[in-house]
Each structure stands twice: as C-alpha cells, then as structure tokens.
Design a protein around this motif. Structure first.
Motif, PDB file in Angstrom:
ATOM      1  N   THR A 139      51.177  45.220  31.956  1.00 24.10           N
ATOM      2  CA  THR A 139      52.396  45.961  32.276  1.00 24.10           C
ATOM      3  C   THR A 139      53.586  45.405  31.509  1.00 24.10           C
ATOM      4  OG1 THR A 139      51.517  46.344  34.505  1.00 24.10           O
ATOM      5  CG2 THR A 139      53.861  46.771  34.156  1.00 24.10           C
ATOM      6  N   CYS A 140      53.651  44.090  31.376  1.00 22.65           N
ATOM      7  CA  CYS A 140      54.748  43.474  30.630  1.00 22.65           C
ATOM      8  C   CYS A 140      54.757  43.937  29.173  1.00 22.65           C
ATOM      9  CB  CYS A 140      54.636  41.956  30.703  1.00 22.65           C
ATOM     10  SG  CYS A 140      54.998  41.242  32.325  1.00 22.65           S
ATOM     11  N   SER A 141      53.587  44.024  28.549  1.00 23.42           N
ATOM     12  CA  SER A 141      53.516  44.529  27.177  1.00 23.42           C
ATOM     13  C   SER A 141      54.019  45.963  27.095  1.00 23.42           C
ATOM     14  CB  SER A 141      52.077  44.458  26.657  1.00 23.42           C
ATOM     15  OG  SER A 141      51.689  43.137  26.376  1.00 23.42           O
ATOM     16  N   PHE A 142      53.564  46.786  28.018  1.00 24.65           N
ATOM     17  CA  PHE A 142      53.984  48.187  28.085  1.00 24.65           C
ATOM     18  C   PHE A 142      55.505  48.291  28.204  1.00 24.65           C
ATOM     19  CE2 PHE A 142      54.960  51.473  31.413  1.00 24.65           C
ATOM     20  CZ  PHE A 142      54.874  52.600  30.612  1.00 24.65           C
ATOM     21  N   LEU A 143      56.106  47.493  29.079  1.00 23.14           N
ATOM     22  CA  LEU A 143      57.545  47.553  29.301  1.00 23.14           C
ATOM     23  C   LEU A 143      58.329  46.934  28.142  1.00 23.14           C
ATOM     24  CD1 LEU A 143      57.613  46.711  33.118  1.00 23.14           C
ATOM     25  CD2 LEU A 143      57.830  48.955  32.022  1.00 23.14           C
ATOM     26  N   LEU A 144      57.746  45.947  27.473  1.00 25.46           N
ATOM     27  CA  LEU A 144      58.377  45.411  26.269  1.00 25.46           C
ATOM     28  C   LEU A 144      58.481  46.511  25.216  1.00 25.46           C
ATOM     29  CD1 LEU A 144      59.497  43.049  24.612  1.00 25.46           C
ATOM     30  CD2 LEU A 144      57.140  42.417  24.052  1.00 25.46           C
ATOM     31  N   SER A 172      51.592  34.455  25.993  1.00 23.60           N
ATOM     32  CA  SER A 172      52.655  35.460  25.928  1.00 23.60           C
ATOM     33  C   SER A 172      52.054  36.854  25.987  1.00 23.60           C
ATOM     34  CB  SER A 172      53.476  35.313  24.644  1.00 23.60           C
ATOM     35  OG  SER A 172      52.655  35.448  23.496  1.00 23.60           O
ATOM     36  N   PHE A 173      52.851  37.805  26.464  1.00 21.69           N
ATOM     37  CA  PHE A 173      52.492  39.212  26.300  1.00 21.69           C
ATOM     38  C   PHE A 173      53.158  39.709  25.032  1.00 21.69           C
ATOM     39  CE2 PHE A 173      56.161  39.068  29.216  1.00 21.69           C
ATOM     40  CZ  PHE A 173      57.071  39.884  28.563  1.00 21.69           C
ATOM     41  N   PHE A 289      56.446  41.283  18.781  1.00 23.19           N
ATOM     42  CA  PHE A 289      57.409  40.897  19.803  1.00 23.19           C
ATOM     43  C   PHE A 289      56.644  40.189  20.922  1.00 23.19           C
ATOM     44  CE2 PHE A 289      59.659  43.981  17.402  1.00 23.19           C
ATOM     45  CZ  PHE A 289      61.016  43.845  17.657  1.00 23.19           C
ATOM     46  N   GLN A 290      57.102  39.006  21.303  1.00 25.74           N
ATOM     47  CA  GLN A 290      56.398  38.198  22.288  1.00 25.74           C
ATOM     48  C   GLN A 290      57.322  37.834  23.444  1.00 25.74           C
ATOM     49  OE1 GLN A 290      53.466  35.935  19.030  1.00 25.74           O
ATOM     50  NE2 GLN A 290      54.637  34.708  20.502  1.00 25.74           N
ATOM     51  N   GLY A 291      56.780  37.825  24.656  1.00 27.18           N
ATOM     52  CA  GLY A 291      57.586  37.469  25.809  1.00 27.18           C
ATOM     53  C   GLY A 291      56.773  36.801  26.894  1.00 27.18           C
TER      54      GLY A 291
END
Length: 339
Positions: A139-144, A172-173, A289-291
């Motif tokens: 989900t985090c990847s999707f929202l990024l 990271s995502f 992009f990584q978070g």
C-alpha cells in the motif's frame, strides 16, 4: 544550484523555505492533473456499472472468527469484509488492515464477497504480522505513486512505471518512475517536501477502493501511460483476462493487492531517497523513489526510526525494470498466505 532553487525549478519559483513547503502542499492538495481526474471518473463509473449489473441480490452466511465470533447474513457480490466489520463495532472497522478468507486467502477489505465464508480481520498487532506487513508495504508503494504523480509541475514529463512485490526486509517501499529530468539528485529539502505531501495525502483518510476490470477497460484507463499499457496484456493473461485496479482519492493504479483499508492507516512516513536506475527502458531516465513508514498504531522512538530512515536511503534491491523480463507485480487479486 541550491536545494530551494533546484526544487523551485520543478515545483515553483524561488521562494523562502517555509513558503516553498506551504505553496507546494497547497498545489498538491488542491490541484490534481486532468489525467488523474479522467482515470478516477472512469473508475467510479465502472464501479457503479458493475454494482448495477449484480442483479437479484442473494444472501450469504459469513462467520467471523473471533474474538468476537459472529454469524452475519450479508449480500453476495455486494457486501465486503468492511461491511461485516461495521456490524462488530468501530474497533474492528478502525484497526482491520486486511481480511483472511476461509483461513487461507487474503482479501481486500473493500472487495465484495463472492460466497458464504469464514472471515477473520487481521491487524498490525497479531502474533505473526508478516502478511499484514507486506500488505502495508504494498500500500505504501501504491500511495507513493499517488504522491509522485502530482508532485511536479506539468512541464516535467512523468510516467509511473511499476513497483516490485513488497519485501519488508529490503528496507524500503519503492516506486519506479520515468521522469523527464537528467541526473536529478534530490536534496534533503526536496525529500522533506515529498514526505510532507505523502503525510498530508494519507491524513485525508481516503478509502482504498478496488475493482476487477477487463483488459479493454484497463487500456482505456491507462491509454496515456505507455508503460502500463505494455504491462496490461501479460497481467490479464495471468488473471482470467482481468486487471485489478486500486483507487485512493483520484489516484488509480494496477496492483495484485490486497491493500490496507484506508490511507489513514499510515502514520509516520519518510521519503528517504530517489536514485536514478541503470535500465534499458526508452523514453527517459527511470528513478527509484524509496520510502519508509509505520502504521499509525505502531509507536517507535526517534532513534530507532532514524535507523530505519538511514536504511531506506540505500538502493533497494528489488528487481529493476527493463525491456525484457517481468516488469510488473503479479496481478492475482486473491493473494495466498505465502505471498
């Protein structure tokens, strides 16, 4: 070039740091691209059409495994695990991240149930949260992707490419994005702006919707994105000629799913790094992009979170997209527990 001038080149005119952040947030929250709006409108119309085509409503028995245990009479192909959770109380609505169907299959909370079943609501504090963590990371990847797609001015060519299957151990995502900027290296200030935008977007508490569509509809949704249109045939071929879409706010994307229930499940969020990838994809540079993020219900001290942030700066080891090989996440909507 200073960090503020560098960022202003892509997001606005040179201004003071605090003004830059405020104006950038205002732009992001109030200005969504016409393409995003088009995709969102198509998604909503198709969801309504599918709902109207259900026909005569059949009843199904849903047994929720506790605590608490309950037997519910719900509507086939209409009622969702989220609807079931509402019968149990706000506690279950708020904390449930993903559903477990018949003790073996993960199921998105907003996906209609196809038949009578056993249902368990999984959350972040269960004894073995591995599958919940992977759902959260996906989900985090999707929202990024949602944040990045609206973070740059319109004169910067940007196309979302894809993101690899979630791997919490990677640190990271990620989302891989084609960006019309040569050798861009974001500054700390620029990463901070992206982080704030993602936090603000998630705080709007968007429900994360999902929809299975046929291949032709998926082509129409993503007709302006050459990467997605190239991926659709293979995705559909492995999913009964269907493509699974997810939507948060105006953002629509392809993913295997499931996702968590709502964007407000995300608490602490940091966009840690953006790195240019070595890839043979034509059309412009691909940036990763990584978070990192934590569920809102998980509290971590500043020192420990700082270690996680530092790890998130290192190039993620997830597969790098290329012209050859698998470049999209497997699109099987119903994910087995081993995933």
């Amino acid at each position: 070039m200073s960090s503020l001038n560098s960022l202003s080149k892509y997001l606005g005119a040179p201004i003071a740091k605090q003004q830059l952040i405020n104006i950038n947030l205002k732009r992001f929250l109030s200005s969504v691209s016409e393409e995003c709006k088009r995709q969102s409108d198509l998604f909503a119309a198709e969801k309504q059409r599918q709902r109207e085509n259900v026909g005569r409503i059949e009843k199904i028995d849903v047994h929720t495994e506790g605590p608490p245990e309950a037997s519910l009479i719900m509507n086939k192909n209409v009622s969702t695990p989220y609807d079931c959770a509402k019968h149990l109380g706000d506690k279950f609505v708020d904390r449930a991240a993903v559903a477990l169907l018949n003790n073996e299959t993960l199921w998105h909370m907003h996906k209609p149930l196809p038949d009578s079943c056993k249902l368990e609501f999984l959350h972040y504090q269960i004894p073995n949260p591995a599958v919940v963590n992977k759902t959260f990371w996906r989900t985090c990847s999707f929202l990024l992707g949602a944040v990045v797609s609206n973070a740059f001015k319109d004169d910067v060519n940007l196309q979302l490419h894809s993101f690899p299957s979630p791997n919490v151990k990677s640190g990271s995502f990620v989302y891989d994005v084609q960006l019309g900027l040569e050798n861009w290296k974001p500054t700390t200030s620029e990463l901070k702006v992206l982080s704030i935008e993602m936090i603000k977007f998630c705080q709007q508490a968007h429900p994360i919707e999902c929809l299975d569509v046929d291949k032709d509809f998926a082509f129409e949704i993503f007709k302006c994105n050459p990467h997605k249109t190239e991926q659709i045939p293979d995705i559909a071929a492995h999913n009964d000629n269907k493509v699974t879409l997810f939507k948060a706010g105006h953002h629509v994307d392809i993913s295997r799913g499931p996702m968590v229930t709502n964007t407000d499940h995300l608490g602490r969020i940091t966009v840690c790094n953006v790195l240019k990838l070595d890839t043979d994809i034509s059309g412009g540079p691909i940036y990763r992009f990584q978070g990192v993020a934590l569920p809102k219900s998980i509290v971590l001290n500043h020192f420990a979170y700082g270690i996680i942030e530092d790890r998130g700066k290192v190039l993620n080891s997830g597969r790098i997209p290329g012209k050859h090989g698998d470049v999209n996440e497997d699109n099987t909507f119903v994910s087995q527990m081993a995933v």
